[in-house]
Design an enzyme around this catalytic site. Structure first.
Site, mmCIF file in Angstrom:
data_model
loop_
_atom_site.group_PDB
_atom_site.id
_atom_site.type_symbol
_atom_site.label_atom_id
_atom_site.label_comp_id
_atom_site.label_asym_id
_atom_site.label_seq_id
_atom_site.Cartn_x
_atom_site.Cartn_y
_atom_site.Cartn_z
ATOM 1 N NE ARG A 1 -3.907 -2.230 0.315
ATOM 2 C CZ ARG A 1 -4.640 -3.008 -0.510
ATOM 3 N NH1 ARG A 1 -4.273 -2.562 -1.764
ATOM 4 N NH2 ARG A 1 -5.471 -3.776 -0.256
ATOM 5 C CG ASN B 1 -2.974 -2.670 -6.322
ATOM 6 O OD1 ASN B 1 -2.283 -3.079 -5.822
ATOM 7 N ND2 ASN B 1 -4.376 -2.889 -5.841
ATOM 8 C CG HIS C 1 -6.730 -9.431 -10.986
ATOM 9 N ND1 HIS C 1 -6.845 -9.122 -9.784
ATOM 10 C CD2 HIS C 1 -8.049 -9.672 -11.534
ATOM 11 C CE1 HIS C 1 -8.014 -9.362 -9.262
ATOM 12 N NE2 HIS C 1 -8.626 -9.646 -10.477
ATOM 13 C CG HIS D 1 -5.663 -13.890 -7.444
ATOM 14 N ND1 HIS D 1 -6.444 -13.753 -8.729
ATOM 15 C CD2 HIS D 1 -5.397 -12.465 -7.070
ATOM 16 C CE1 HIS D 1 -6.049 -12.387 -9.251
ATOM 17 N NE2 HIS D 1 -5.716 -11.568 -8.198
ATOM 18 C CG ASP E 1 -4.437 -11.138 -3.439
ATOM 19 O OD1 ASP E 1 -3.601 -9.844 -3.544
ATOM 20 O OD2 ASP E 1 -5.331 -11.264 -4.225
ATOM 21 C CG HIS F 1 -9.025 -3.133 1.925
ATOM 22 N ND1 HIS F 1 -8.669 -1.902 1.045
ATOM 23 C CD2 HIS F 1 -9.066 -4.253 1.255
ATOM 24 C CE1 HIS F 1 -8.553 -2.455 0.055
ATOM 25 N NE2 HIS F 1 -8.855 -3.807 0.010
HETATM 26 O O1 DOR Z 1 -9.272 -8.550 -3.276
HETATM 27 C C1 DOR Z 1 -8.525 -8.080 -3.831
HETATM 28 N N1 DOR Z 1 -7.514 -6.643 -3.176
HETATM 29 N N2 DOR Z 1 -7.961 -8.411 -5.115
HETATM 30 C C2 DOR Z 1 -7.067 -7.692 -5.780
HETATM 31 O O2 DOR Z 1 -6.836 -8.204 -6.920
HETATM 32 C C3 DOR Z 1 -6.456 -6.414 -5.197
HETATM 33 C C4 DOR Z 1 -6.451 -6.468 -3.783
HETATM 34 C C5 DOR Z 1 -6.312 -4.808 -3.211
HETATM 35 O O3 DOR Z 1 -5.261 -4.289 -3.769
HETATM 36 O O4 DOR Z 1 -7.113 -4.507 -2.256
HETATM 37 ZN ZN ZN Z 2 -3.659 -8.737 -5.428
#
Ligand code: DOR
Ligand code: ZN
Length: 355
Positions: A15, A45, A125, A151, A223, A227
């Site tokens: 993050r 990301n 993905h 995944h 993965d 959050h």
């Molecule tokens: O559930 C997910 N969260 N799948 C993803 O591909 C990205 C990830 C995220 O970055 O929160």
């Molecule tokens: Zn991911």
């Protein structure tokens, strides 16, 4: 007690930059160390996304606070083929063919082909039929570069990835959440078990385990997608669950239940990730290799407890589960970074790749 090479988690979202209220390289790496992971590969990301050379260099600077070794995946984004070609010391290029956190979805299939051509290894993905589409693009364009399917979550996805003419070019990754949960868990966990791809049926879950037994699955990766609880409680909650602290305990518990062998854990979590991404000097215990190790107490029985977690988000979909088999000491580059419940803040290094 039992020693394994430190785990190489080839799929985490730490993050940074831009989303550090959820995690950062220090908290994410402390959580990883506690989970027996000694190397992580971070995903692009973030904000900004890791799709330019400048963003890559900035992430490299930020990751220096990590206490486990680290590497980076570069993101594919319209128009960035020349940056993909110039990017130095990256594990792979990550390409999103379906929607998830960060909205990096690519719809232009010509561009997808260009990325496959430009990168020696692309991680996709891709969910369901998108996996088949990716395979067809590679066949049609006679591309020889590698494809890593992140995944894989269902029987059908496993078939798309591995029942085709180019299966030797394709590697398959599965996550602990798809191995240890299924759609029934959504009933009690709600949004706290919502991720991309979604949890599938018990039958799909069985197919993933069968894939491990048959050697069709090449890697297990967390993965790790933290959050905050408050974010997950909202109506338009984000997708993803944390995973670095629970992956190895879940697998060791499965070992204790005769569902997986220790050599298979070593292959899928250490040796194969090093091999797929050509990470130098890691993944096995051998003279000349880096001293990245995890010591596990195979008989230790303990519940997953939110309050024990080091991830900034402080929750786990596995909370309350009593697991048998826990990492007790983690060594990174010869330094003890986790022992007896305590973390030692000794900085790690960026990994290097064989070319
Ligand atoms: O559930 C997910 N969260 N799948 C993803 O591909 C990205 C990830 C995220 O970055 O929160
Ligand atoms: Zn991911």
């Amino acid at each position: 007690n039992f020693a394994l090479p430190g785990l190489i988690d080839c799929h985490v979202h730490f993050r940074e930059p831009g989303l550090t209220h959820k995690e950062d390289f220090l908290t994410g790496s402390m959580a990883a160390a506690k989970g027996g992971i000694t190397t992580i590969l971070d995903m692009p990301n973030t904000i900004p996304p890791t799709t330019t050379l400048a963003a890559l260099e900035e992430k490299r600077r930020l990751a220096a606070k990590s206490i486990v070794n680290y590497g980076f995946n570069f993101g594919a984004s319209p128009g960035n083929i020349s940056d993909i070609k110039k990017a130095k010391n990256i594990a792979a290029v990550k390409l999103y063919m379906d929607y998830t956190t960060g909205d990096m979805k690519i719809d232009d299939l010509e561009f997808v082909a260009d990325v496959f051509k430009a990168s020696k290894i692309t991680i996709i993905h891709a969910e369901d039929i998108s996996i088949q589409n990716a395979i067809e693009i590679i066949i049609k364009n006679k591309i020889k570069n590698k494809l890593h399917v992140a995944h894989v979550s269902s029987e059908k996805e496993l078939q798309y990835a591995k029942q085709n003419k180019i299966k030797k070019q394709v590697t398959v990754e599965v996550t602990p959440h798809h191995l240890f949960m299924n759609d029934k868990d959504l009933q009690h966990l709600g949004s706290f078990a919502e991720m991309k791809p979604r949890l599938k049926t018990e039958n799909d879950q069985k197919a993933l385990w069968l894939g491990i037994q048959n050697g069709i699955v090449d890697a297990i990766a967390s993965d790790h997608a933290p959050h905050l609880k408050e974010e997950k409680e909202q109506a338009n909650y984000p997708f993803g669950v944390p995973g670095v602290e629970t992956m190895l305990p879940l697998l060791l518990d499965a070992f204790n239940k005769n569902r997986i062998s220790l050599p298979t854990i070593q292959k899928l979590c250490c040796e194969n990730p090093a091999g797929i991404f050509k990470i130098k000097n890691k993944g096995i215990i051998k003279e000349g290799y880096d001293a990245d190790l995890v010591v596990a107490d195979l008989d230790k029985r303990q519940a997953v407890r939110n309050e024990d977690l080091l991830t900034k988000c402080k929750w786990s979909p596995f909370e309350g589960k009593i697991l048998k088999g826990w990492p007790v000491m983690t060594i990174v580059n010869g330094n003890v970074v986790f022992n007896d419940g305590k973390i030692f803040d000794i900085k790690a290094k960026e990994v290097q790749y064989a070319t």
